[in-house]
Each structure stands twice: as structure tokens, then as C-alpha cells.
Design an enzyme around this catalytic site. Structure first.
Site, PDB file in Angstrom:
ATOM      1  N   HIS A 136       0.838  -1.212   0.000  1.00 31.88           N
ATOM      2  CA  HIS A 136       0.000   0.000   0.000  1.00 31.88           C
ATOM      3  C   HIS A 136       0.868   1.256   0.000  1.00 31.88           C
ATOM      4  CE1 HIS A 136      -3.357   2.454   2.206  1.00 31.88           C
ATOM      5  NE2 HIS A 136      -3.354   2.679   0.900  1.00 31.88           N
ATOM      6  N   ASN A 186      -5.719   3.767   6.822  1.00 30.02           N
ATOM      7  CA  ASN A 186      -7.052   4.313   6.543  1.00 30.02           C
ATOM      8  C   ASN A 186      -8.059   4.095   7.667  1.00 30.02           C
ATOM      9  OD1 ASN A 186      -6.796   5.722   4.098  1.00 30.02           O
ATOM     10  ND2 ASN A 186      -6.414   3.762   3.099  1.00 30.02           N
TER      11      ASN A 186
HETATM   12  N1  CAA Z   1       5.847  14.430  -8.431  1.00 30.86           N
HETATM   13  C1  CAA Z   1       6.840  15.340  -8.373  1.00 30.86           C
HETATM   14  N2  CAA Z   1       6.697  16.522  -7.752  1.00 30.86           N
HETATM   15  C2  CAA Z   1       5.504  16.781  -7.154  1.00 30.86           C
HETATM   16  C3  CAA Z   1       4.432  15.867  -7.183  1.00 30.86           C
HETATM   17  C4  CAA Z   1       4.646  14.644  -7.846  1.00 30.86           C
HETATM   18  N3  CAA Z   1       3.686  13.719  -7.932  1.00 30.86           N
HETATM   19  N4  CAA Z   1       3.378  16.403  -6.518  1.00 30.86           N
HETATM   20  C5  CAA Z   1       3.777  17.606  -6.077  1.00 30.86           C
HETATM   21  N5  CAA Z   1       5.061  17.836  -6.451  1.00 30.86           N
HETATM   22  C6  CAA Z   1       5.881  19.008  -6.218  1.00 30.86           C
HETATM   23  C7  CAA Z   1       5.113  20.294  -6.379  1.00 30.86           C
HETATM   24  O1  CAA Z   1       5.010  20.618  -7.754  1.00 30.86           O
HETATM   25  C8  CAA Z   1       5.943  21.284  -5.592  1.00 30.86           C
HETATM   26  O2  CAA Z   1       7.006  21.723  -6.414  1.00 30.86           O
HETATM   27  P1  CAA Z   1       7.568  23.234  -6.292  1.00 30.86           P
HETATM   28  O3  CAA Z   1       8.180  23.322  -4.927  1.00 30.86           O
HETATM   29  O4  CAA Z   1       8.578  23.317  -7.383  1.00 30.86           O
HETATM   30  O5  CAA Z   1       6.383  24.130  -6.469  1.00 30.86           O
HETATM   31  C9  CAA Z   1       6.521  20.426  -4.481  1.00 30.86           C
HETATM   32  O6  CAA Z   1       6.308  19.045  -4.850  1.00 30.86           O
HETATM   33  C10 CAA Z   1       5.899  20.670  -3.142  1.00 30.86           C
HETATM   34  O7  CAA Z   1       4.523  20.671  -3.302  1.00 30.86           O
HETATM   35  P2  CAA Z   1       3.610  21.809  -2.713  1.00 30.86           P
HETATM   36  O8  CAA Z   1       4.376  23.056  -2.468  1.00 30.86           O
HETATM   37  O9  CAA Z   1       2.365  21.869  -3.525  1.00 30.86           O
HETATM   38  O10 CAA Z   1       3.094  21.271  -1.362  1.00 30.86           O
HETATM   39  P3  CAA Z   1       3.715  20.613  -0.091  1.00 30.86           P
HETATM   40  O11 CAA Z   1       5.026  21.168   0.291  1.00 30.86           O
HETATM   41  O12 CAA Z   1       2.579  20.686   0.852  1.00 30.86           O
HETATM   42  O13 CAA Z   1       3.972  19.071  -0.436  1.00 30.86           O
HETATM   43  C11 CAA Z   1       2.684  17.076  -0.344  1.00 30.86           C
HETATM   44  C12 CAA Z   1       3.075  18.311  -1.146  1.00 30.86           C
HETATM   45  C13 CAA Z   1       3.903  16.209  -0.059  1.00 30.86           C
HETATM   46  C14 CAA Z   1       1.707  16.303  -1.218  1.00 30.86           C
HETATM   47  C15 CAA Z   1       2.044  17.505   1.012  1.00 30.86           C
HETATM   48  O14 CAA Z   1       1.027  18.440   0.774  1.00 30.86           O
HETATM   49  C16 CAA Z   1       1.487  16.355   1.787  1.00 30.86           C
HETATM   50  O15 CAA Z   1       2.198  15.612   2.445  1.00 30.86           O
HETATM   51  N6  CAA Z   1       0.135  16.199   1.740  1.00 30.86           N
HETATM   52  C17 CAA Z   1      -0.547  15.100   2.425  1.00 30.86           C
HETATM   53  C18 CAA Z   1      -0.462  13.878   1.581  1.00 30.86           C
HETATM   54  C19 CAA Z   1      -1.070  12.699   2.250  1.00 30.86           C
HETATM   55  O16 CAA Z   1      -1.579  12.736   3.361  1.00 30.86           O
HETATM   56  N7  CAA Z   1      -1.024  11.579   1.552  1.00 30.86           N
HETATM   57  C20 CAA Z   1      -1.624  10.353   2.013  1.00 30.86           C
HETATM   58  C21 CAA Z   1      -3.014  10.277   1.452  1.00 30.86           C
HETATM   59  S1  CAA Z   1      -3.857   8.830   2.036  1.00 30.86           S
HETATM   60  C22 CAA Z   1      -3.239   7.619   1.091  1.00 30.86           C
HETATM   61  O17 CAA Z   1      -2.458   7.805   0.203  1.00 30.86           O
HETATM   62  C23 CAA Z   1      -3.738   6.252   1.393  1.00 30.86           C
HETATM   63  C24 CAA Z   1      -5.042   5.851   0.850  1.00 30.86           C
HETATM   64  O18 CAA Z   1      -5.238   4.641   0.714  1.00 30.86           O
HETATM   65  C25 CAA Z   1      -6.128   6.790   0.546  1.00 30.86           C
HETATM   66  P1  NAD Z   2      -7.743   6.220 -10.267  1.00 29.40           P
HETATM   67  O1  NAD Z   2      -9.207   6.337 -10.510  1.00 29.40           O
HETATM   68  O2  NAD Z   2      -6.884   7.419 -10.361  1.00 29.40           O
HETATM   69  O3  NAD Z   2      -7.114   5.114 -11.247  1.00 29.40           O
HETATM   70  C1  NAD Z   2      -7.610   3.837 -11.435  1.00 29.40           C
HETATM   71  C2  NAD Z   2      -7.144   3.350 -12.795  1.00 29.40           C
HETATM   72  O4  NAD Z   2      -7.442   1.957 -12.912  1.00 29.40           O
HETATM   73  C3  NAD Z   2      -7.831   4.053 -13.964  1.00 29.40           C
HETATM   74  O5  NAD Z   2      -6.866   4.496 -14.883  1.00 29.40           O
HETATM   75  C4  NAD Z   2      -8.724   2.960 -14.570  1.00 29.40           C
HETATM   76  O6  NAD Z   2      -8.888   3.063 -15.961  1.00 29.40           O
HETATM   77  C5  NAD Z   2      -7.946   1.715 -14.207  1.00 29.40           C
HETATM   78  N1  NAD Z   2      -8.756   0.493 -14.174  1.00 29.40           N
HETATM   79  C6  NAD Z   2     -10.000   0.334 -13.675  1.00 29.40           C
HETATM   80  N2  NAD Z   2     -10.401  -0.947 -13.813  1.00 29.40           N
HETATM   81  C7  NAD Z   2      -9.379  -1.601 -14.411  1.00 29.40           C
HETATM   82  C8  NAD Z   2      -9.173  -2.957 -14.815  1.00 29.40           C
HETATM   83  N3  NAD Z   2     -10.094  -3.876 -14.623  1.00 29.40           N
HETATM   84  N4  NAD Z   2      -7.978  -3.269 -15.386  1.00 29.40           N
HETATM   85  C9  NAD Z   2      -7.021  -2.344 -15.577  1.00 29.40           C
HETATM   86  N5  NAD Z   2      -7.161  -1.051 -15.204  1.00 29.40           N
HETATM   87  C10 NAD Z   2      -8.330  -0.696 -14.633  1.00 29.40           C
HETATM   88  O7  NAD Z   2      -7.616   5.541  -8.822  1.00 29.40           O
HETATM   89  P2  NAD Z   2      -6.402   5.634  -7.786  1.00 29.40           P
HETATM   90  O8  NAD Z   2      -6.624   6.805  -6.913  1.00 29.40           O
HETATM   91  O9  NAD Z   2      -5.136   5.478  -8.533  1.00 29.40           O
HETATM   92  O10 NAD Z   2      -6.674   4.353  -6.886  1.00 29.40           O
HETATM   93  C11 NAD Z   2      -6.320   3.062  -7.315  1.00 29.40           C
HETATM   94  C12 NAD Z   2      -6.233   2.129  -6.126  1.00 29.40           C
HETATM   95  O11 NAD Z   2      -5.246   2.616  -5.203  1.00 29.40           O
HETATM   96  C13 NAD Z   2      -7.532   1.965  -5.325  1.00 29.40           C
HETATM   97  O12 NAD Z   2      -7.598   0.670  -4.829  1.00 29.40           O
HETATM   98  C14 NAD Z   2      -7.324   2.964  -4.189  1.00 29.40           C
HETATM   99  O13 NAD Z   2      -8.087   2.642  -3.051  1.00 29.40           O
HETATM  100  C15 NAD Z   2      -5.847   2.793  -3.923  1.00 29.40           C
HETATM  101  N6  NAD Z   2      -5.192   3.933  -3.273  1.00 29.40           N
HETATM  102  C16 NAD Z   2      -5.586   5.196  -3.598  1.00 29.40           C
HETATM  103  C17 NAD Z   2      -4.941   6.267  -2.985  1.00 29.40           C
HETATM  104  C18 NAD Z   2      -5.345   7.671  -3.314  1.00 29.40           C
HETATM  105  O14 NAD Z   2      -4.969   8.590  -2.582  1.00 29.40           O
HETATM  106  N7  NAD Z   2      -6.086   7.919  -4.380  1.00 29.40           N
HETATM  107  C19 NAD Z   2      -3.905   6.036  -2.083  1.00 29.40           C
HETATM  108  C20 NAD Z   2      -3.509   4.720  -1.814  1.00 29.40           C
HETATM  109  C21 NAD Z   2      -4.179   3.673  -2.412  1.00 29.40           C
END
Ligand code: CAA
Ligand code: NAD
Length: 278
Positions: A136, A186
Site C-alpha cells: 500500500h 485508513n
Molecule cells: N511528483 C513530483 N513533484 C511533485 C508531485 C509529484 N507527484 N506532486 C507535487 N510535487 C511538487 C510540487 O510541484 C511542488 O514543487 P515546487 O516546490 O517546485 O512548487 C513540491 O512538490 C511541493 O509541493 P507543494 O508546495 O504543492 O506542497 P507541499 O510542500 O505541501 O507538499 C505534499 C506536497 C507532499 C503532497 C504535502 O502536501 C502532503 O504531504 N500532503 C498530504 C499527503 C497525504 O496525506 N497523503 C496520504 C493520502 S492517504 C493515502 O495515500 C492512502 C489511501 O489509501 C487513501
Molecule cells: P484512479 O481512478 O486514479 O485510477 C484507477 C485506474 O485503474 C484508472 O486508470 C482505470 O482506468 C484503471 N482500471 C479500472 N479498472 C481496471 C481494470 N479492470 N484493469 C485495468 N485497469 C483498470 O484511482 P487511484 O486513486 O489510482 O486508486 C487506485 C487504487 O489505489 C484503489 O484501490 C485505491 O483505493 C488505492 N489507493 C488510492 C490512494 C489515493 O490517494 N487515491 C492512495 C492509496 C491507495
């Protein structure tokens, strides 16, 4: 190491990019060419940014040169490790793993980037539960340090070791966890985001104020509503449903406002509209 990624969305694209940055040969599959093209553009932008900051080994073109894009699942056959990052839906993921279990070479490891879905059920669907694991990554993958490594009921020690070492080779810090709904990340994060949405619904404060309070008051890098929009409100809802179903307690009930926004197609940053307009 030949590295496979299923899904070229925000997570799959990020995982493929970081794997290629680490020197692995990568194959990325998605269902449509246009989704692959969109993923490719995002990766190129990210790599350019990292290159400008001196944080990339080699050039963006060299890294992209290690990534093959395909719409055919058959191209996963020779991969040593395949990480799935498609929609957060158990039935859709299980169906994919049933196919991958047949396609990927017998020694290959299958991993899910799921945010919450039971690793053990997906492992069963794959037909190779010893060589199945949760890997993850956090969003945005190129910047976030953590990989939560989730062992299913039958995951072998060797599978856990290989995946842990691979995460380290990708410059990440793997941390272990067992298979419970929402794992650690999460189970703790998502109820906070859900509560912030509930605050909007109840009129406790405006979204900007809620985010500002949590950013300035708790030193969170993003406010909870900005983060929910960033993750995707559809993904947040899917995770809350798994927590609610799996843990039972009413405290995990998805906010009705979250449900309504997803029904309306307001999915956050990826759809252009969520708690904010993008
Ligand atoms: N690749 C390369 N560079 C990137 C980028 C990426 N994907 N995304 C952002 N950057 C760059 C930005 O362009 C920016 O560049 P500059 O300094 O040149 O402008 C730099 O990184 C810093 O970004 P920001 O100034 O916009 O913002 P920041 O200092 O706050 O950092 C961040 C960005 C690291 C995303 C920060 O906002 C952060 O930690 N946010 C929280 C993220 C978080 O909680 N993630 C977990 C989500 S939950 C999850 O993932 C699990 C799930 O299953 C849902
Ligand atoms: P997203 O919607 O950005 O991307 C999903 C992609 O999967 C799309 O490009 C879609 O076309 C493709 N897809 C769907 N069904 C498919 C299939 N059967 N075969 C091949 N490709 C297929 O979603 P995401 O945010 O990248 O999330 C993807 C996974 O990662 C989910 O399980 C999500 O819970 C997990 N995840 C998401 C985050 C987040 O912050 N978004 C963080 C950690 C984990």
C-alpha cells in the site's frame, strides 16, 4: 526485477514511475489507450519536476524508456511482481486477480495497492495466497515515504521479505501490518476525513475554515477536505463502506454528504469538482 502495474491512474502511474526510477523494467496495463496516455503525461510532468530539483537519477527520458505501456493483461506473464492499483471495488479486483493468477508465471508475486479491501479475500481469488500481499503506497507516490505492507492469512515469509526489500529498493520505508479493514493507515485517517465532511454538512464551518483549522492548528500538510478531494471522494466513500461493513461500529458510517457528492459525480480533483473547484 520485472515489475508489473495494473492501472495507470494516480496511484498506478506513481508506482510505475518510482519503480522505473529505481531501475526496474516496468510494464503498465490499463483498459484503454487514453488512460495509459493520461498516466504517461502525469509521469513525465512529475519526472521533469524531480529532474529540475536534482532529485532524479538519470533523465526523465531514460526513466520513461524503462516503462512499457499496454492494454493487454497477457503482457504481465513474465513479471516477478505485479502491483494492482485499479478501482477500490472488491468484485472488480477479485475478478482481475483471478485472471492474473492464471497469466503471471508461477513464481511471480501478486500485490494489491488496495486502501482497505481484505487482502486475504483477494489472495484467495488469485489462487496463489502464499505469493499474495498488500503493498500500500501513499499518494503522491513519488513524494511519500511510506509503504504499508499487509500480510494476508497465508502470505509466506518469503513473499513478505521480497516485497519489503523491493519497497526499500524503491527508496520507501515499508512498515508491516495485519489484515484488518482499512489496515492502520485508513482506519485512522479516513474517519477524520469523514468527520470533516460531516462538519460541512452540519454547518460547523466553511470548508476553507475547516481545512485552515486543521492545517494551522494541527500542522497537517493539507486540510482534510483538500486531502479528501486529492484522494478522490469515490475512493474515500469506498474505504468508509469497507470500514463500516468490516468493523460494524456506527462511527464508521459514511457521511451522507460524501455519498451525495459521489452520486453527483463530484469526485474531487480528478473530476474538477469536490469541496473545491479545480
Ligand atoms: N511528483 C513530483 N513533484 C511533485 C508531485 C509529484 N507527484 N506532486 C507535487 N510535487 C511538487 C510540487 O510541484 C511542488 O514543487 P515546487 O516546490 O517546485 O512548487 C513540491 O512538490 C511541493 O509541493 P507543494 O508546495 O504543492 O506542497 P507541499 O510542500 O505541501 O507538499 C505534499 C506536497 C507532499 C503532497 C504535502 O502536501 C502532503 O504531504 N500532503 C498530504 C499527503 C497525504 O496525506 N497523503 C496520504 C493520502 S492517504 C493515502 O495515500 C492512502 C489511501 O489509501 C487513501
Ligand atoms: P484512479 O481512478 O486514479 O485510477 C484507477 C485506474 O485503474 C484508472 O486508470 C482505470 O482506468 C484503471 N482500471 C479500472 N479498472 C481496471 C481494470 N479492470 N484493469 C485495468 N485497469 C483498470 O484511482 P487511484 O486513486 O489510482 O486508486 C487506485 C487504487 O489505489 C484503489 O484501490 C485505491 O483505493 C488505492 N489507493 C488510492 C490512494 C489515493 O490517494 N487515491 C492512495 C492509496 C491507495
Amino acid at each position: 526485477m520485472k515489475f508489473g502495474v495494473i492501472g495507470a491512474g494516480q496511484m498506478g502511474g506513481g508506482i510505475a514511475q518510482v519503480a522505473a526510477q529505481s531501475g526496474f523494467t516496468v510494464v503498465v496495463q490499463d483498459v484503454k489507450q487514453e488512460f495509459l496516455a493520461r498516466g504517461q503525461t502525469v509521469m513525465e510532468k512529475s519526472l521533469t519536476k524531480l529532474h529540475e530539483k536534482g532529485r532524479l537519477e538519470g533523465t526523465p527520458a531514460e526513466v520513461m524508456g524503462r516503462i512499457q505501456f499496454t492494454t493487454s493483461l497477457q503482457d504481465m506473464a513474465e513479471c516477478d511482481l505485479v502491483v494492482e492499483a485499479i478501482v477500490e471495488n472488491e468484485a472488480v479486483k477479485a475478478d482481475l486477480f483471478r485472471q492474473l493468477g492464471q497469466i503471471v508465471k508461477p513464481g511471480g508475486i501478486l500485490a494489491s495497492n488496495t486502501s482497505s479491501i481484505p487482502i486475504t479475500s483477494l489472495a484467495t481469488a488469485s489462487g496463489r495466497p502464499e505469493r499474495f500481499i498488500g503493498m500500500h503506497f501513499m499518494n503522491p507516490v513519488p513524494l511519500m515515504q511510506l509503504v504499508e505492507v499487509i500480510r494476508g492469512h497465508q502470505t509466506s515469509d518469503e513473499t513478505a521479505r521480497i516485497v519489503t526489500e523491493t519497497a526499500q529498493q524503491m527508496g520507501k520505508t515499508p512498515l508491516p501490518c495485519n489484515d484488518f479493514p482499512g489496515f492502520v493507515s485508513n482506519r485512522i485517517l479516513m474517519p477524520m476525513l469523514n468527520e470533516a465532511i460531516q462538519c460541512v454538512m452540519e454547518g460547523v464551518a466553511e470548508p476553507e475554515a475547516i481545512d485552515g483549522i486543521m492545517k494551522l492548528g494541527m500542522n497537517h500538510p493539507m486540510g482534510p477536505l483538500t486531502l479528501a478531494d486529492f484522494i478522490g471522494l469515490d475512493t474515500c466513500l469506498a474505504i468508509m463502506e469497507v470500514l463500516h461493513r468490516g468493523l460494524g461500529d456506527d462511527k464508521y458510517r459514511p457521511s451522507p454528504l460524501l455519498r451525495k457528492m459521489v452520486q453527483a459525480g463530484q469526485l474531487g480533483r480528478k473530476s474538477g469538482q469536490g469541496f473545491y473547484t479545480y
